[in-house]
Design a protein around this motif. Structure first.
Motif, PDB file in Angstrom:
ATOM      1  N   PRO A  91      -2.751   3.412  -9.232  1.00 36.32           N
ATOM      2  CA  PRO A  91      -2.785   1.953  -9.460  1.00 36.32           C
ATOM      3  C   PRO A  91      -4.081   1.273  -8.994  1.00 36.32           C
ATOM      4  O   PRO A  91      -4.275   0.090  -9.253  1.00 36.32           O
ATOM      5  CB  PRO A  91      -1.573   1.445  -8.688  1.00 36.32           C
ATOM      6  N   TYR A  98       4.973  -3.027 -15.081  1.00 33.40           N
ATOM      7  CA  TYR A  98       4.589  -1.974 -14.148  1.00 33.40           C
ATOM      8  C   TYR A  98       5.564  -0.802 -14.267  1.00 33.40           C
ATOM      9  O   TYR A  98       6.776  -0.995 -14.401  1.00 33.40           O
ATOM     10  CB  TYR A  98       4.620  -2.472 -12.701  1.00 33.40           C
ATOM     11  N   GLY A 141       1.199  -0.745  -9.561  1.00 30.05           N
ATOM     12  CA  GLY A 141       0.387  -1.822 -10.123  1.00 30.05           C
ATOM     13  C   GLY A 141      -0.108  -2.747  -9.033  1.00 30.05           C
ATOM     14  O   GLY A 141       0.243  -2.577  -7.851  1.00 30.05           O
TER      15      GLY A 141
END
Length: 494
Positions: free
Chosen positions: A492, A439, A459
């Protein structure tokens, strides 16, 4: 000539005062007749001697005697076992309607093989009556009222534009009934022999929950226009529920059912055979801590407050580090309590995104008037609730779980106080999977408290699952909130 000794003189007072009765059964036998050899009984004696089966047989064979007695079961059994048809055990202000005059009682001592089970039932009924009187006193003591009647609930644990009108607090009533039930069961729990009396504890819980639900229904239209109203209404629900629950004593003693159980369920397993009495201080403390907990939880659930963790204790593991002062290390994993403080001043700097801080009022927990509620209670209770039902731990689920804990003896909810599962339901995000994930800026997922601490979540940080992350974001009141992703190159997805 020796005086006639009562049960109180022989059994109850020594237990309450902490001085064991030292006379031997043989000595008691000589003074009281055959019944004397059965004094100093243990909870396990009930099942060991199959007293429950004996009582069922007596109950089925003496229906006419019970229906013909003005006092129902208690009167009929008192007449049969002691020759006393006035043994009512009613909760009507009398201090003598459940007394036992057993020494040299000719009726009982002439019962042969029935002496032991009859005595065990008499003893259990007497102490069940003592339990109902004691729990009523424990639930209505001034300490409980003082603990709840605060005028600073919202100003202490709630930070928003309007801290005087938190109508969502109404939902807190849904959890009060379970807490009342837990308090009632805790007052009757038989210590190390709890497993043997699980049926009785389950009946106590169910009866108190039923009584509390009646009281809750009467308060459903109450409003929380001021924070002070919260404590007043909580206190009213508890005391009103006890008015109904203590009336259960009279129904049970007369042979009626209360919440689908008759007195046989309440004294099953010998739950009250050697019962020493209600520990009023312990019950009051447990009730107070739980009720304070659910009140604080309801305030916290309206704000951006959450629990995050799941990585190793004492090791950042590349995902940042949380606030150690608000953490719990559990099963080798660290968990932190967070509050995302939105910017409270006009700013064109990065502060416009807010920062993570200690939740409102957290500095008051664990001391003074909130000494029985601690930050670790919030984290542990919320984790347990999340592990059972995710973000959908309802009042119904809480009642079900408390009943299961008692019925199957895997936990004593009352002894856990504010840390008991579901007292707090602060949303949880397990970020353990982020340790090995790729991430962006993942070393900022966890941050300590501070005005310059702005976590970055680029993420599906919760379990590595986008839907779980979305659910967490919504549960934590951060839907549409851009702060956690303001530095991400790509959205995300949550």
């Amino acid at each position: 000539m020796l005086p006639t000794l009562t049960l109180t003189a022989l059994a109850v007072l020594p237990v309450v005062q902490g001085a064991p009765f030292t006379s031997s059964p043989a000595h008691l036998y000589k003074r009281c007749g055959p019944v004397g050899q059965f004094y100093n009984q243990k909870t396990s004696d009930w099942d060991d001697k199959k007293t429950g089966n004996w009582l069922d047989n007596w109950w089925n064979a003496n229906g006419d005697l019970m229906s013909g007695s003005s006092a129902g079961f208690a009167g009929a059994f008192g007449q049969w076992a002691m020759g006393n048809p006035d043994w009512t055990c009613r909760d009507d202000g009398s201090d003598s309607d459940c007394d036992l005059q057993l020494c040299d009682n000719r009726v009982l001592n002439d019962r042969g093989d029935d002496i032991r089970p009859a005595y065990y039932v008499l003893e259990s009924v007497n102490r069940l009556h003592m339990y109902f009187k004691g729990i009523g006193e424990a639930f209505t003591v001034s300490a409980l009222d003082a603990a709840l009647s605060k005028d600073s609930w919202a100003t202490t644990f709630y930070k928003d534009k309007d801290d005087k009108s938190v109508t969502a607090l109404k939902e807190v009533l849904n959890a009060v009934a379970t807490v009342v039930g837990i308090g009632a069961a805790f007052a009757g729990l038989a210590g190390p022999e709890a497993a043997a009396v699980a049926g009785a504890e389950s009946a106590l819980l169910a009866g108190a929950v039923g009584a509390a639900n009646l009281a809750v229904g009467e308060h459903q239209d109450d409003t929380f226009e001021k924070s002070a109203d919260l404590g007043k209404i909580l206190g009213s629900v508890v005391t009103d529920s006890l008015k109904s629950f203590t009336s259960a004593n009279n129904d049970l003693m007369s042979g009626k059912t209360y919440d689908d159980d008759d007195i046989r369920a309440y004294i099953s397993g010998g739950a009250f055979l050697a019962y020493p009495g209600v520990d009023k201080n312990a019950v009051t403390d447990a009730m107070t801590n739980m009720l304070e907990g659910i009140a604080i939880n309801q305030l916290y659930r309206t704000q951006k407050i959450f629990v995050m963790g799941g990585a190793a204790c004492g090791d950042a593991q590349g995902i940042g580090g949380g606030p150690w002062e608000a953490s719990v290390c559990r099963d080798g994993k660290a968990w932190y309590l967070y509050y995302w403080q939105e910017n409270d001043v006009i700013s064109t700097t990065s502060h416009q995104w807010g920062w993570v801080a200690s939740p409102p009022g957290a500095d008051q927990l664990g001391k003074n008037e909130f000494s029985g509620v601690k930050i670790e209670d919030i984290i542990n209770s919320s984790l347990d609730a999340y592990n059972v039902a995710g973000y959908d731990y309802t009042a119904e689920k809480g009642s079900e779980r408390a009943s299961d804990a008692l019925s199957n003896s895997w936990a004593n909810p009352g002894s856990q106080g504010a840390s008991w599962e579901g007292i707090f339901t602060v949303p949880v995000c397990d970020i353990g999977g982020a340790v090995d994930a790729d991430y962006q800026l993942k070393d900022y997922i966890l941050q300590p408290y501070g005005h310059d601490s702005r976590p970055v979540w680029c993420g599906p940080i919760c379990g590595g699952d986008l839907q779980k992350t979305k659910d967490f974001i919504n549960a934590a009141n951060m839907g549409g909130f851009k702060s956690p992703k303001h530095l991400c190159d790509q959205d995300p997805g949550y």
